[in-house]
Motif scaffolding. Structure first.
Motif, PDB file in Angstrom:
ATOM      1  N   GLY A 154      10.855  24.059  31.014  1.00 18.94           N
ATOM      2  CA  GLY A 154      10.918  24.591  32.369  1.00 18.94           C
ATOM      3  C   GLY A 154      11.378  26.034  32.447  1.00 18.94           C
ATOM      4  N   SER A 155      11.706  26.626  31.287  1.00 21.09           N
ATOM      5  CA  SER A 155      12.148  28.025  31.284  1.00 21.09           C
ATOM      6  C   SER A 155      11.998  28.632  29.888  1.00 21.09           C
ATOM      7  N   VAL A 156      11.956  29.954  29.848  1.00 20.52           N
ATOM      8  CA  VAL A 156      11.945  30.643  28.548  1.00 20.52           C
ATOM      9  C   VAL A 156      13.334  30.633  27.923  1.00 20.52           C
ATOM     10  N   VAL A 157      14.357  30.393  28.742  1.00 19.14           N
ATOM     11  CA  VAL A 157      15.747  30.414  28.286  1.00 19.14           C
ATOM     12  C   VAL A 157      15.957  29.394  27.164  1.00 19.14           C
ATOM     13  N   GLY A 158      16.688  29.827  26.135  1.00 18.42           N
ATOM     14  CA  GLY A 158      17.004  28.930  25.035  1.00 18.42           C
ATOM     15  C   GLY A 158      15.969  28.902  23.937  1.00 18.42           C
ATOM     16  N   PHE A 159      14.983  29.793  24.003  1.00 16.33           N
ATOM     17  CA  PHE A 159      13.981  29.834  22.931  1.00 16.33           C
ATOM     18  C   PHE A 159      14.682  30.196  21.618  1.00 16.33           C
ATOM     19  N   PRO A 160      14.429  29.430  20.549  1.00 19.11           N
ATOM     20  CA  PRO A 160      15.146  29.623  19.281  1.00 19.11           C
ATOM     21  C   PRO A 160      15.049  31.051  18.733  1.00 19.11           C
ATOM     22  N   GLY A 161      16.155  31.526  18.197  1.00 15.21           N
ATOM     23  CA  GLY A 161      16.187  32.827  17.537  1.00 15.21           C
ATOM     24  C   GLY A 161      16.272  34.016  18.474  1.00 15.21           C
ATOM     25  N   THR A 162      16.646  33.759  19.739  1.00 11.74           N
ATOM     26  CA  THR A 162      16.730  34.864  20.704  1.00 11.74           C
ATOM     27  C   THR A 162      18.126  34.942  21.309  1.00 11.74           C
ATOM     28  N   LYS A 163      18.406  36.094  21.918  1.00 12.31           N
ATOM     29  CA  LYS A 163      19.648  36.275  22.662  1.00 12.31           C
ATOM     30  C   LYS A 163      19.320  36.245  24.152  1.00 12.31           C
ATOM     31  N   PRO A 164      20.257  35.812  24.991  1.00 12.02           N
ATOM     32  CA  PRO A 164      19.999  35.816  26.434  1.00 12.02           C
ATOM     33  C   PRO A 164      20.039  37.233  27.004  1.00 12.02           C
ATOM     34  N   ILE A 165      19.255  37.457  28.038  1.00 13.15           N
ATOM     35  CA  ILE A 165      19.257  38.742  28.744  1.00 13.15           C
ATOM     36  C   ILE A 165      18.984  38.458  30.216  1.00 13.15           C
ATOM     37  N   THR A 166      19.640  39.190  31.093  1.00 16.63           N
ATOM     38  CA  THR A 166      19.405  38.974  32.526  1.00 16.63           C
ATOM     39  C   THR A 166      18.118  39.679  32.948  1.00 16.63           C
ATOM     40  N   ASN A 167      17.581  39.272  34.086  1.00 17.23           N
ATOM     41  CA  ASN A 167      16.398  39.930  34.617  1.00 17.23           C
ATOM     42  C   ASN A 167      16.659  41.410  34.886  1.00 17.23           C
ATOM     43  N   GLU A 168      17.870  41.710  35.349  1.00 19.72           N
ATOM     44  CA  GLU A 168      18.235  43.099  35.644  1.00 19.72           C
ATOM     45  C   GLU A 168      18.280  43.936  34.369  1.00 19.72           C
ATOM     46  N   ALA A 169      18.885  43.379  33.314  1.00 18.36           N
ATOM     47  CA  ALA A 169      19.000  44.104  32.048  1.00 18.36           C
ATOM     48  C   ALA A 169      17.639  44.265  31.380  1.00 18.36           C
ATOM     49  N   LEU A 170      16.758  43.283  31.559  1.00 20.46           N
ATOM     50  CA  LEU A 170      15.426  43.368  30.952  1.00 20.46           C
ATOM     51  C   LEU A 170      14.674  44.597  31.464  1.00 20.46           C
ATOM     52  N   LEU A 171      14.809  44.876  32.746  1.00 19.04           N
ATOM     53  CA  LEU A 171      14.116  46.035  33.325  1.00 19.04           C
ATOM     54  C   LEU A 171      14.551  47.336  32.667  1.00 19.04           C
ATOM     55  N   GLU A 172      15.795  47.362  32.199  1.00 20.67           N
ATOM     56  CA  GLU A 172      16.353  48.585  31.611  1.00 20.67           C
ATOM     57  C   GLU A 172      16.335  48.558  30.078  1.00 20.67           C
ATOM     58  N   ALA A 173      15.612  47.605  29.509  1.00 26.85           N
ATOM     59  CA  ALA A 173      15.565  47.459  28.051  1.00 26.85           C
ATOM     60  C   ALA A 173      14.893  48.658  27.389  1.00 26.85           C
ATOM     61  N   GLN A 174      15.273  48.916  26.149  1.00 27.19           N
ATOM     62  CA  GLN A 174      14.665  50.002  25.367  1.00 27.19           C
ATOM     63  C   GLN A 174      13.294  49.518  24.894  1.00 27.19           C
ATOM     64  N   CYS A 175      12.238  49.999  25.521  1.00 34.35           N
ATOM     65  CA  CYS A 175      10.883  49.571  25.163  1.00 34.35           C
ATOM     66  C   CYS A 175       9.882  50.647  25.590  1.00 34.35           C
ATOM     67  N   ASP A 176       8.666  50.528  25.084  1.00 36.38           N
ATOM     68  CA  ASP A 176       7.609  51.477  25.455  1.00 36.38           C
ATOM     69  C   ASP A 176       6.910  51.062  26.748  1.00 36.38           C
TER      70      ASP A 176
END
Length: 213
Positions: A154-176
């Motif tokens: 029911g969610s992407v949360v908890g996918f193995p091998g990942t760290k949690p990130i908030t929706n707000e922080a995702l927008l400001e992530a270091q990416c192209d």
């Protein structure tokens, strides 16, 4: 809608068409699917419109099941259009898609397909999110595996091998590449200056406020 029974959802869908039936139609205005709608919901809406009018009118709405005259390719159409614009922007800005990093906010129809298509073009998906939260991995995510995880849990949360990130922080992530594919007005004057992506590809409706733009 996630909390409604199938019967409640059908009654709501049909009641909506009862309310707007006079101002829609193939020759007037053609609604399309959006957040949390499905081909089944579109089918109920078409059926209700045809019941009101008394004749067959499959052109009244898009996103219908194939059996009711829906279009093949409708499922990934929104994402595919967004990814084509990303491809062209990357050429203009000289940012090769192969090896580019991407973050996708919203992992519904538009977001999940956008992530899958971007990976097929050579980009690395480093973060995705949905209404319950987000995940990030510097090593990259397999968007197909993440989608399977979401369908099971029911969610992407908890996918193995990942760290949690908030929706707000995702927008400001270091990416192209940043793909806002969730709700409107998520990029505002408060966070616009902190967004690091070189390409912002809007797959949601109006994710950027006019002031932030």
């Amino acid at each position: 809608p996630k909390e409604m029974s199938l019967g409640e959802l059908e009654r709501l869908s049909r009641a909506y068409i009862d309310a707007i039936g006079a101002i829609i139609g193939p020759e007037l205005d053609i609604p399309a699917p959006d957040v949390y709608t499905t081909p089944q919901i579109m089918a109920w809406m078409v059926d209700e419109f045809e019941k009101i009018r008394g004749y067959n009118a499959p052109g009244v709405i898009t996103g219908k099941p194939i059996a009711l005259g829906g279009s093949e390719g409708r499922g990934d159409a929104t994402a595919r259009g967004a990814v084509y614009t990303i491809r062209e922007a990357s050429k203009k800005l000289n940012i090769p898609l192969k090896g580019a990093t991407a973050a996708v906010q919203g992992y519904g129809n538009a977001g999940s397909y956008a992530a899958i298509l971007l990976q097929e073009m050579g980009a690395q998906i480093i973060a995705v999110s949905d209404s319950k939260g987000g995940i990030v991995s510097d090593k990259g995510l397999d968007p197909n595996e993440v989608l399977q995880h979401k369908q099971k849990t029911g969610s992407v949360v908890g996918f193995p091998g990942t760290k949690p990130i908030t929706n707000e922080a995702l927008l400001e992530a270091q990416c192209d590449i940043l793909v806002p594919a969730a709700l409107e007005n998520v990029i505002t004057t408060k966070n616009a200056s902190r967004i690091k992506a070189k390409i912002i590809a809007e797959a949601a409706n109006g994710p950027t406020t006019p002031e932030a733009d």
